[in-house]
Design an enzyme around this catalytic site. Structure first.
Site, PDB file in Angstrom:
ATOM      1  N   ASP A 145      20.365  58.158  -7.813  1.00 50.79           N
ATOM      2  CA  ASP A 145      18.892  57.685  -6.929  1.00 50.79           C
ATOM      3  C   ASP A 145      18.313  56.626  -7.826  1.00 50.79           C
ATOM      4  O   ASP A 145      17.980  55.355  -7.394  1.00 50.79           O
ATOM      5  CB  ASP A 145      18.037  58.499  -6.581  1.00 50.79           C
ATOM      6  CG  ASP A 145      16.705  58.281  -6.232  1.00 50.79           C
ATOM      7  OD1 ASP A 145      16.669  57.388  -5.306  1.00 50.79           O
ATOM      8  OD2 ASP A 145      15.660  58.759  -6.451  1.00 50.79           O
ATOM      9  N   CYS A 148      23.813  51.435   2.573  1.00 48.71           N
ATOM     10  CA  CYS A 148      23.204  52.428   1.666  1.00 48.71           C
ATOM     11  C   CYS A 148      21.731  52.820   2.374  1.00 48.71           C
ATOM     12  O   CYS A 148      21.866  53.504   3.448  1.00 48.71           O
ATOM     13  CB  CYS A 148      22.867  51.737   0.219  1.00 48.71           C
ATOM     14  SG  CYS A 148      22.458  50.072   0.295  1.00 48.71           S
ATOM     15  N   SER A 149      20.451  52.682   1.816  1.00 49.16           N
ATOM     16  CA  SER A 149      19.398  53.052   2.521  1.00 49.16           C
ATOM     17  C   SER A 149      18.979  51.716   3.247  1.00 49.16           C
ATOM     18  O   SER A 149      18.670  51.701   4.515  1.00 49.16           O
ATOM     19  CB  SER A 149      18.288  53.699   1.494  1.00 49.16           C
ATOM     20  OG  SER A 149      17.450  53.997   2.231  1.00 49.16           O
ATOM     21  N   ALA A 150      18.625  50.857   2.295  1.00 46.68           N
ATOM     22  CA  ALA A 150      18.158  49.609   2.666  1.00 46.68           C
ATOM     23  C   ALA A 150      19.336  48.531   3.073  1.00 46.68           C
ATOM     24  O   ALA A 150      19.059  47.612   3.925  1.00 46.68           O
ATOM     25  CB  ALA A 150      17.276  48.810   1.760  1.00 46.68           C
ATOM     26  N   GLY A 151      20.525  48.870   2.646  1.00 43.42           N
ATOM     27  CA  GLY A 151      21.529  47.783   3.002  1.00 43.42           C
ATOM     28  C   GLY A 151      21.743  46.652   2.326  1.00 43.42           C
ATOM     29  O   GLY A 151      21.937  45.498   2.669  1.00 43.42           O
ATOM     30  N   ILE A 152      21.154  46.728   1.090  1.00 41.07           N
ATOM     31  CA  ILE A 152      21.259  45.249   0.166  1.00 41.07           C
ATOM     32  C   ILE A 152      21.686  45.683  -1.359  1.00 41.07           C
ATOM     33  O   ILE A 152      22.475  44.753  -1.691  1.00 41.07           O
ATOM     34  CB  ILE A 152      19.797  44.554   0.147  1.00 41.07           C
ATOM     35  CG1 ILE A 152      18.719  45.623  -0.236  1.00 41.07           C
ATOM     36  CG2 ILE A 152      19.387  44.288   1.360  1.00 41.07           C
ATOM     37  CD1 ILE A 152      17.261  45.009  -0.447  1.00 41.07           C
ATOM     38  N   GLY A 153      21.140  46.713  -1.918  1.00 39.36           N
ATOM     39  CA  GLY A 153      21.534  47.214  -3.243  1.00 39.36           C
ATOM     40  C   GLY A 153      23.016  47.513  -3.534  1.00 39.36           C
ATOM     41  O   GLY A 153      23.765  46.860  -3.990  1.00 39.36           O
ATOM     42  N   ARG A 154      22.986  48.856  -3.417  1.00 36.92           N
ATOM     43  CA  ARG A 154      24.258  49.407  -3.518  1.00 36.92           C
ATOM     44  C   ARG A 154      25.348  48.779  -2.616  1.00 36.92           C
ATOM     45  O   ARG A 154      26.623  48.642  -2.923  1.00 36.92           O
ATOM     46  CB  ARG A 154      24.285  50.987  -3.424  1.00 36.92           C
ATOM     47  CG  ARG A 154      23.271  51.551  -3.786  1.00 36.92           C
ATOM     48  CD  ARG A 154      23.225  53.281  -3.579  1.00 36.92           C
ATOM     49  NE  ARG A 154      21.937  53.547  -3.667  1.00 36.92           N
ATOM     50  CZ  ARG A 154      21.647  54.919  -3.793  1.00 36.92           C
ATOM     51  NH1 ARG A 154      22.634  55.869  -3.468  1.00 36.92           N
ATOM     52  NH2 ARG A 154      20.422  55.306  -3.948  1.00 36.92           N
ATOM     53  N   GLN A 195      20.379  44.149  -5.651  1.00 41.86           N
ATOM     54  CA  GLN A 195      18.471  44.135  -5.606  1.00 41.86           C
ATOM     55  C   GLN A 195      18.083  43.912  -6.763  1.00 41.86           C
ATOM     56  O   GLN A 195      17.087  43.476  -7.027  1.00 41.86           O
ATOM     57  CB  GLN A 195      18.303  45.575  -4.775  1.00 41.86           C
ATOM     58  CG  GLN A 195      16.855  45.463  -4.582  1.00 41.86           C
ATOM     59  CD  GLN A 195      16.251  46.742  -4.104  1.00 41.86           C
ATOM     60  OE1 GLN A 195      16.903  47.713  -3.803  1.00 41.86           O
ATOM     61  NE2 GLN A 195      15.050  46.502  -3.505  1.00 41.86           N
TER      62      GLN A 195
END
Length: 843
Positions: A736, A767-773, A811
């Site tokens: 996380d 992922c969750s926001a769709g930018i980092g992972r 991110q």
């Protein structure tokens, strides 16, 4: 008043001269005259940023500059041109809507009425970059001002940014986190941010733990470096009404005085930040318009002057934050209940409340690759946290060697060696010749930038504290133009040539490096050029560098950038959202609730548009197409957020319309008690029925390690009764906070994704926001394809390409470093074998 003064003089004279024999008391008469003069003067109270105040006595007919000089002397302020004194024009106190700056060129009598005796010392010109401030005490005053602006909500800050800034405040004032001394409520007595709650204090505490080792000066520099990125930083607001006439926009101020105040502010800011020197007043017989001119020094003049004088630091006491509520320990007695008291004094540290050498001790990394940083909380950490430059934290310089394998990526900056003293000589044309010798570690302690092409100047980029470059008189500073290196003209050289000359100087003539420098911090022509990407010049095997193998060269550069830290430093300078691309559709009232996070929105130009969506055409998703250089291949993706319960039907409608066959999920449903993604699929053997589509899960398997889950879905278009098989791969163990513990497992997962690709349909990644992972996976697969085809890999260019299609891809710096390490590991371990060139058959 005049009568009173006259009576006092006559009375005093009678007492002095009565009974005398032709003599008089000179001293007594002078005292009487002094009292008279004092009555004609003004006692003005100046309130300072640390909540202290001081009374200054000045002549009423004195100009504003006289009071400002007294204030600067009282503070021992060197970089004084950034500051000014304000007073309320309507006499309503410091929170009055109309605050006016004291004009140094006008008399106090014309500006202040008899009842206006309170003035407020404030930052007038907000510096664009704290590294331009040479004095630690100046940076401390800026720190106090911005902290006050945030608390008084004059500067509106996103919650995530406010939490980060507050953590630096805590580090500056309390020092390193200690579990024995700091209980769960140790922040409750400090006023750090507006609307402070226990939940916010817990988040602040988590970040505070990561700042271990930072001195107050370091923490304040980081505070300023993040504050400068706030949207309204340095903006002076004025109330106005607007009228729009075709192409003309008219601002109507409330009164003539308000309009004049706005005009003066515009003139002052334009002159201070954009001109080398103030305009000279020209006298005309008949003058039209405003006669106001800014008479102070410009930023360019201020910085140049401080460079010439060099650093002269003085000791000062840092003031604590305001107290909020009663501290819970030690417990108060019954008689003391209801009384508030100050927090118990903490033990002193060597660097508390005084200036210390910033280069003699290397602070630990707060945001290294092993830091615990949330990646997909939709901006929980609003800005990348691995700041590229600050006092005491030096990432890379033009003359750096590759660190040893045990190095942590930072460079010690030992105390300056007197045996290698720098010598400077002022040249008549305004340039300076500086002779440097490397320190005990063979470093000069500065870096350069520029040289994109032959006509772009070479400029000083960074200077490490307590190094030969820092101890010059005048010292090298960011923005100085390098005219010559060891006699070679730099007007027509590239970045690589400049770096090579600096590195070669260490091995010849005793390490002597002669620079001819033009002190020019605000180089007027620099804005015409776009700064090039870092071009890392590895030290060592020159034959390998010149071997002509582009892939091998790119991997050498990648390794060098990782070792020196320059790779992450350059990443920090990238824009997070493309300045020319809009996200208007996501802000429409009907679409706002379809976004998982308020600050993560798709670009309008690349967003996925639903054709037959039951809830409209909007979904928080972007097309991201990555062309593989040297081939005809284009890897197509749809980068999207983890579906909400309310957007699940939109998600499957997108899968249907885009003819997707593979979904890659890089998060679990819940992490640390927070929902990261809705379970948008049915369990094995069950069916999810929606208006236009039905989804049935026919298979679900988990690998032996529990790291990956593989699912097979059958998606049916209910309108035409057409079925499609969908593969679903979920990465279950991405932490996380931070990144995977090693590249090996991540590379294995990426290979699974590559094997599952079919046809030319885009792969949906979320992922969750769709930018980092999500961005990490896209970069990794792109790099694997490039390696496979023998093409060079430049991760920074890949990030830029992704961010041109979806904002904030990858991110934070922790993710970027990890994926770069993974790319390098994939190359070294030959995980992706290169394709052999096809040899044409002989005829």
């Amino acid at each position: 008043m005049c009568c009173l003064i006259r009576d006092m003089i006559e009375s005093f004279s009678r007492r002095v001269f009565s009974g005398s024999s032709g003599t008089y008391n000179v001293h007594a008469l002078e005292l009487a005259a002094a009292k008279v003069r004092k009555l004609k003067g003004l006692d003005l109270t100046v309130h300072f940023l640390d909540d202290t105040e001081h009374v200054f006595h000045v002549e009423k007919r004195s100009k504003g500059s006289a009071l400002l000089d007294l204030v600067h002397q009282h503070l021992e302020l060197v970089e004084k041109d950034y500051f000014g004194l304000q007073y309320p024009e309507n006499k309503a106190g410091p929170k009055a809507e109309c605050m006016v700056w004291l004009d140094p060129s006008k008399t106090l009598k014309k500006q202040l009425s008899n009842c206006q005796t309170n003035l407020y010392f404030k930052v007038k010109f907000y510096v664009s970059d704290p590294s331009k401030l040479q004095q630690e005490y100046t940076r401390y005053q800026f720190y106090l001002q911005i902290k006050k602006d945030i608390l008084e909500e004059k500067l509106i800050v996103a919650p995530s940014t406010a939490i980060l800034l507050a953590s630096y405040i805590v580090q500056s004032e309390i020092g390193d986190y200690c579990s024995e001394d700091h209980d769960g409520n140790y922040l409750s007595n400090l006023q750090l941010i507006p609307g402070q709650t226990l939940e916010l204090e817990k988040k602040i505490s988590e970040l505070h733990k990561l700042h271990k080792g930072k001195s107050p000066a370091d923490a304040e520099f980081h505070f300023l470096d993040h504050a400068k990125r706030i949207d309204m930083y340095g903006v002076d607001l004025h109330n106005a009404l607007s009228e729009d006439y075709d192409t003309v926009l008219v601002f109507n101020m409330e009164a003539y005085r308000s309009a004049k105040t706005l005009w003066k502010t515009c003139v002052e800011h334009h002159t201070f930040f954009r001109l080398h020197s103030p305009k000279v007043k020209k006298k005309f017989p008949i003058s039209l318009g405003s006669k106001f001119y800014y008479s102070g020094r410009t930023e360019f003049q201020t910085v140049s002057d401080i460079q010439q004088k060099g650093k002269v630091e003085h000791k000062f006491v840092r003031s604590p934050s305001r107290q909020l509520i009663k501290h819970i320990t030690p417990a108060p007695s019954l008689e003391e209940k209801g009384k508030s008291f100050m927090a118990p004094a903490r033990p002193s540290r060597p660097y508390d409340n005084k200036v210390t050498s910033l280069g003699s001790k290397e602070p630990r990394k707060a945001w290294g690759a092993d830091s615990q940083i949330s990646d997909d909380d939709g901006g929980f950490l609003d800005k990348p946290l691995d700041v590229p430059f600050s006092p005491g934290k030096i990432l890379s310089y033009a003359d750096d060697d590759i660190p040893s394998p045990t190095s942590n990526g930072l460079y010690d900056t030992p105390p300056y060696s007197a045996s290698h003293s720098p010598i400077s000589q002022i040249i008549e044309d305004g340039s300076v010749t500086i002779t440097l010798f490397p320190d005990d570690e063979g470093k000069y302690g500065f870096n350069v930038k520029g040289g994109t092409s032959k006509d772009v100047p070479i400029l000083v980029m960074k200077v490490a504290p307590n190094t030969p470059a820092d101890n010059c008189s005048p010292r090298l500073s960011e923005g100085d133009q390098i005219l010559q290196i060891n006699g070679k003209d730099m007007s027509n050289v590239t970045y690589e040539e400049a770096v090579k000359l600096i590195q070669e100087a260490r091995t010849t003539n005793g390490g002597k490096l002669v620079l001819q420098v033009k002190p020019n911090v605000l180089y007027s022509g620099l804005e015409e050029y776009e700064e090039p990407p870092y071009q890392y010049v590895p030290i060592g095997d020159a034959q390998t560098v010149q071997s002509g193998n582009p892939l091998e060269q790119s991997m050498l550069l990648l390794a060098d950038g990782l070792a020196s830290g320059a790779l992450v430093a350059r990443y920090e300078t990238l824009y997070r959202k493309h300045p020319d691309m809009t996200c208007d559709e996501s802000l429409k009232p009907k679409n706002v609730n379809k976004n998982r996070y308020r600050d993560i929105s798709p670009y309008d130009s690349t967003r996925v548009v639903l054709k037959n969506g039951t809830n409209g055409d909007y979904i928080n998703a972007n097309y991201v197409n990555m062309k593989i250089n040297g081939t005809e291949m284009v890897n197509k993706y749809i980068a999207t957020q983890g579906p909400l319960q309310s957007t699940t039907e939109d998600f499957w409608q997108m899968i249907l319309e885009e003819k997707c066959t593979l979904i890659v999920m890089l998060t679990t449903l819940v992490e640390r008690g927070r929902a990261k993604c809705h379970k948008y699929w049915p369990s094995v053997g069950e069916c999810l029925t929606m208006q236009n589509v039905t989804v049935k899960c026919i298979k679900e398997e988990t690998d032996l390690t529990g790291s990956f889950v593989y699912r097979d879905f059958v998606v049916t278009d209910t309108a035409i009764k057409e079925d499609r098989e969908i593969k679903h791969i979920q990465y279950m163990v991405w932490p996380d906070h931070g990144v995977p513990s090693s590249p090996a497992q991540f590379l294995q997962f990426t290979e699974k994704v590559r094997d599952a690709r079919r046809d030319d349909a885009p792969v949906v990644v979320h992922c969750s926001a769709g930018i980092g992972r999500t961005g990490v996976l896209v970069l990794m697969e792109t790099a694997m394809c490039l390696i496979e085809n023998g093409e060079p890999v430049y991760p920074l260019e890949i990030v830029k390409t992704m961010r041109e299609q979806r904002a904030m891809m990858i991110q934070n710096a922790s993710q970027y470093r990890f994926v770069c390490e993974s790319v390098h590991a994939a190359y070294l371990k030959n995980i992706v074998p290169q394709k052999e060139e096809e040899v044409p058959e002989s005829t």
